[in-house]
Motif scaffolding. Sequence first.
Motif, PDB file in Angstrom:
ATOM      1  N   ARG A   1       0.827  -1.211   0.000  1.00  0.00           N
ATOM      2  CA  ARG A   1       0.000   0.000   0.000  1.00  0.00           C
ATOM      3  C   ARG A   1       0.861   1.261   0.000  1.00  0.00           C
ATOM      4  NH1 ARG A   1      -3.570  -3.309   4.266  1.00  0.00           N
ATOM      5  NH2 ARG A   1      -4.973  -4.309   2.749  1.00  0.00           N
ATOM      6  N   GLU A   2       1.942   1.230   0.750  1.00  0.00           N
ATOM      7  CA  GLU A   2       2.872   2.365   0.756  1.00  0.00           C
ATOM      8  C   GLU A   2       3.472   2.565  -0.630  1.00  0.00           C
ATOM      9  OE1 GLU A   2       7.452   2.747   1.908  1.00  0.00           O
ATOM     10  OE2 GLU A   2       6.221   2.081   3.588  1.00  0.00           O
ATOM     11  N   SER A   3       3.847   1.452  -1.283  1.00  0.00           N
ATOM     12  CA  SER A   3       4.463   1.518  -2.609  1.00  0.00           C
ATOM     13  C   SER A   3       3.460   1.980  -3.659  1.00  0.00           C
ATOM     14  CB  SER A   3       5.025   0.144  -2.987  1.00  0.00           C
ATOM     15  OG  SER A   3       5.999  -0.289  -2.055  1.00  0.00           O
ATOM     16  N   ARG A   4       2.214   1.540  -3.526  1.00  0.00           N
ATOM     17  CA  ARG A   4       1.184   1.958  -4.479  1.00  0.00           C
ATOM     18  C   ARG A   4       0.982   3.469  -4.398  1.00  0.00           C
ATOM     19  NH1 ARG A   4      -2.808  -1.201  -2.852  1.00  0.00           N
ATOM     20  NH2 ARG A   4      -2.447  -2.882  -4.350  1.00  0.00           N
ATOM     21  N   GLU A   5       0.990   3.997  -3.187  1.00  0.00           N
ATOM     22  CA  GLU A   5       0.830   5.444  -3.002  1.00  0.00           C
ATOM     23  C   GLU A   5       2.041   6.209  -3.518  1.00  0.00           C
ATOM     24  OE1 GLU A   5       0.082   8.603   0.690  1.00  0.00           O
ATOM     25  OE2 GLU A   5      -0.327   6.474   0.967  1.00  0.00           O
ATOM     26  N   ARG A   6       3.223   5.629  -3.328  1.00  0.00           N
ATOM     27  CA  ARG A   6       4.462   6.282  -3.761  1.00  0.00           C
ATOM     28  C   ARG A   6       4.633   6.225  -5.280  1.00  0.00           C
ATOM     29  NH1 ARG A   6       9.656   6.961  -1.186  1.00  0.00           N
ATOM     30  NH2 ARG A   6       8.930   5.850   0.675  1.00  0.00           N
ATOM     31  N   GLY A   7       4.136   5.152  -5.868  1.00  0.00           N
ATOM     32  CA  GLY A   7       4.289   4.962  -7.311  1.00  0.00           C
ATOM     33  C   GLY A   7       5.400   3.998  -7.676  1.00  0.00           C
ATOM     34  N   PHE A   8       6.139   3.539  -6.706  1.00  0.00           N
ATOM     35  CA  PHE A   8       7.187   2.533  -6.888  1.00  0.00           C
ATOM     36  C   PHE A   8       7.542   1.965  -5.531  1.00  0.00           C
ATOM     37  CE2 PHE A   8       9.282   6.573  -6.201  1.00  0.00           C
ATOM     38  CZ  PHE A   8      10.342   6.289  -5.347  1.00  0.00           C
ATOM     39  N   ALA A   9       8.199   0.814  -5.526  1.00  0.00           N
ATOM     40  CA  ALA A   9       8.600   0.181  -4.274  1.00  0.00           C
ATOM     41  C   ALA A   9      10.005   0.643  -3.889  1.00  0.00           C
ATOM     42  CB  ALA A   9       8.561  -1.342  -4.411  1.00  0.00           C
ATOM     43  N   TYR A  10      10.165   1.059  -2.650  1.00  0.00           N
ATOM     44  CA  TYR A  10      11.456   1.551  -2.163  1.00  0.00           C
ATOM     45  C   TYR A  10      11.806   0.779  -0.896  1.00  0.00           C
ATOM     46  CZ  TYR A  10      14.962   5.018  -0.579  1.00  0.00           C
ATOM     47  OH  TYR A  10      16.110   5.651  -0.166  1.00  0.00           O
ATOM     48  N   ARG A  11      12.709  -0.179  -1.025  1.00  0.00           N
ATOM     49  CA  ARG A  11      13.104  -1.030   0.097  1.00  0.00           C
ATOM     50  C   ARG A  11      14.285  -0.378   0.809  1.00  0.00           C
ATOM     51  NH1 ARG A  11      10.502  -5.678   1.880  1.00  0.00           N
ATOM     52  NH2 ARG A  11      10.407  -6.501  -0.254  1.00  0.00           N
ATOM     53  N   GLN A  12      14.061   0.008   2.056  1.00  0.00           N
ATOM     54  CA  GLN A  12      15.097   0.710   2.813  1.00  0.00           C
ATOM     55  C   GLN A  12      16.228  -0.212   3.263  1.00  0.00           C
ATOM     56  OE1 GLN A  12      15.211   3.944   3.242  1.00  0.00           O
ATOM     57  NE2 GLN A  12      13.168   4.586   2.632  1.00  0.00           N
ATOM     58  N   LYS A  13      15.927  -1.494   3.388  1.00  0.00           N
ATOM     59  CA  LYS A  13      16.954  -2.471   3.759  1.00  0.00           C
ATOM     60  C   LYS A  13      16.937  -3.579   2.709  1.00  0.00           C
ATOM     61  CE  LYS A  13      16.831  -1.661   8.759  1.00  0.00           C
ATOM     62  NZ  LYS A  13      16.607  -2.275  10.094  1.00  0.00           N
ATOM     63  N   GLY A  14      17.975  -3.607   1.876  1.00  0.00           N
ATOM     64  CA  GLY A  14      18.033  -4.591   0.804  1.00  0.00           C
ATOM     65  C   GLY A  14      18.341  -5.986   1.315  1.00  0.00           C
ATOM     66  N   LEU A  15      18.405  -6.951   0.391  1.00  0.00           N
ATOM     67  CA  LEU A  15      18.703  -8.330   0.772  1.00  0.00           C
ATOM     68  C   LEU A  15      20.104  -8.473   1.345  1.00  0.00           C
ATOM     69  CD1 LEU A  15      17.125 -10.225  -2.274  1.00  0.00           C
ATOM     70  CD2 LEU A  15      16.205 -10.006   0.039  1.00  0.00           C
ATOM     71  N   ILE A  16      21.007  -7.587   0.933  1.00  0.00           N
ATOM     72  CA  ILE A  16      22.369  -7.570   1.472  1.00  0.00           C
ATOM     73  C   ILE A  16      22.477  -6.378   2.417  1.00  0.00           C
ATOM     74  CG2 ILE A  16      24.817  -7.315   0.897  1.00  0.00           C
ATOM     75  CD1 ILE A  16      24.205  -8.560  -1.816  1.00  0.00           C
ATOM     76  N   PRO A  17      22.998  -6.578   3.650  1.00  0.00           N
ATOM     77  CA  PRO A  17      23.126  -5.455   4.594  1.00  0.00           C
ATOM     78  C   PRO A  17      23.875  -4.284   3.972  1.00  0.00           C
ATOM     79  CG  PRO A  17      23.590  -7.536   5.691  1.00  0.00           C
ATOM     80  CD  PRO A  17      23.455  -7.853   4.229  1.00  0.00           C
ATOM     81  N   GLY A  18      23.392  -3.068   4.255  1.00  0.00           N
ATOM     82  CA  GLY A  18      24.040  -1.872   3.733  1.00  0.00           C
ATOM     83  C   GLY A  18      23.615  -1.500   2.329  1.00  0.00           C
ATOM     84  N   THR A  19      22.546  -2.124   1.842  1.00  0.00           N
ATOM     85  CA  THR A  19      22.060  -1.820   0.499  1.00  0.00           C
ATOM     86  C   THR A  19      20.585  -1.411   0.546  1.00  0.00           C
ATOM     87  OG1 THR A  19      21.302  -4.081  -0.036  1.00  0.00           O
ATOM     88  CG2 THR A  19      23.629  -3.552  -0.420  1.00  0.00           C
ATOM     89  N   LYS A  20      20.124  -0.819  -0.540  1.00  0.00           N
ATOM     90  CA  LYS A  20      18.718  -0.466  -0.712  1.00  0.00           C
ATOM     91  C   LYS A  20      18.305  -0.850  -2.129  1.00  0.00           C
ATOM     92  CE  LYS A  20      18.591   3.493   2.476  1.00  0.00           C
ATOM     93  NZ  LYS A  20      18.235   4.942   2.615  1.00  0.00           N
ATOM     94  N   ALA A  21      16.994  -0.831  -2.373  1.00  0.00           N
ATOM     95  CA  ALA A  21      16.503  -1.180  -3.701  1.00  0.00           C
ATOM     96  C   ALA A  21      15.226  -0.417  -4.016  1.00  0.00           C
ATOM     97  CB  ALA A  21      16.246  -2.678  -3.801  1.00  0.00           C
ATOM     98  N   ILE A  22      15.066  -0.076  -5.291  1.00  0.00           N
ATOM     99  CA  ILE A  22      13.807   0.465  -5.770  1.00  0.00           C
ATOM    100  C   ILE A  22      13.331  -0.418  -6.918  1.00  0.00           C
ATOM    101  CG2 ILE A  22      14.287   2.862  -5.114  1.00  0.00           C
ATOM    102  CD1 ILE A  22      14.915   3.411  -8.089  1.00  0.00           C
ATOM    103  N   ALA A  23      12.010  -0.530  -7.081  1.00  0.00           N
ATOM    104  CA  ALA A  23      11.457  -1.331  -8.165  1.00  0.00           C
ATOM    105  C   ALA A  23      10.265  -0.600  -8.767  1.00  0.00           C
ATOM    106  CB  ALA A  23      11.035  -2.706  -7.664  1.00  0.00           C
ATOM    107  N   ILE A  24      10.228  -0.552 -10.087  1.00  0.00           N
ATOM    108  CA  ILE A  24       9.170   0.137 -10.825  1.00  0.00           C
ATOM    109  C   ILE A  24       8.424  -0.897 -11.659  1.00  0.00           C
ATOM    110  CG2 ILE A  24       8.659   1.892 -12.555  1.00  0.00           C
ATOM    111  CD1 ILE A  24      11.968   2.006 -10.752  1.00  0.00           C
ATOM    112  N   PRO A  25       7.098  -0.918 -11.585  1.00  0.00           N
ATOM    113  CA  PRO A  25       6.334  -1.901 -12.354  1.00  0.00           C
ATOM    114  C   PRO A  25       6.405  -1.644 -13.858  1.00  0.00           C
ATOM    115  CG  PRO A  25       4.844  -0.350 -11.288  1.00  0.00           C
ATOM    116  CD  PRO A  25       6.225  -0.052 -10.778  1.00  0.00           C
TER     117      PRO A  25
END
Length: 274
Positions: A195-219
């Motif tokens: 729901r947060e990502s839908r409102e933002r318009g993309f997904a923004y992961r503050q803690k990525g799969l690897i420590p010290g990383t982040k990720a964004i994803a656009i549909p």
Amino acid sequence: MPNKEPEQDAGRGKDGTQAITRALDILTLLAMGHAPKWGLKISEISTYLGMSRPTVHRILNTLTERGFAQKIEKSGRYVIGTQVPLLALARERKLPLLQLAEPYLQEVSRIVHDTVFFSMRSERDVLTIARVMGDFPIQVLSIDVGDRRPLGAITSGVAILTQFDDAQSTQMVEQDELRLAAFNYTVPDVLAFVRESRERGFAYRQKGLIPGTKAIAIPVGGPNDPVMAAVTVSGMAKRMTEANVKEIIDDVRAECNALALRLHQKLGSNISTI
């Protein structure tokens, strides 16, 4: 993956299709997440798929005999067998989908200088099918090509879920409660992120799969398109601050929208050409 249903003999069913469906469900599960490396026990497969252990055991015996599954004798776990990748060699080396997507992925990589992933929806799963390296000295290789996870268990999948309405995305996430738990996610947490990502318009992961990383994803594409996919950018947390994301998001989104249009024009509704 199917919901639990009344157990019947795995070898019966109209035209034997039930047995085939269950065998394919087991193979798909063996290809997911950590399963390709560590394997799954019969009890785990039984729990995830809602099949009785004897049914799972019979199907695995057949799959193992034919080389589509393999038993790790030390642990008693099962992994994908050698016949699966050998069959895949019969198809073109590069899928038409990837040929169409490649120039857009390269352009996103040029914009962000970080690693770019391309993932597509496969029922309630998301499958990573391409990875393009950027030119920044430190690249985040958090996902391998071929990695398969439930939609709610990865940033690209959450981006795809935002393209469904709230009722649809909620139903899909709730159906995957057990599988999400295997990745340490809860249904409420995933739904809140969707729901947060839908409102933002993309997904923004503050803690990525690897420590010290982040990720964004656009549909890329929606429920009525031939492909539902997502483009993910993974980078070091210091590079992917809110301010930096704001600088690149419009350009990245433009490439994703152009890619969605290109796929719609070239693939239409013919999923067989993917």
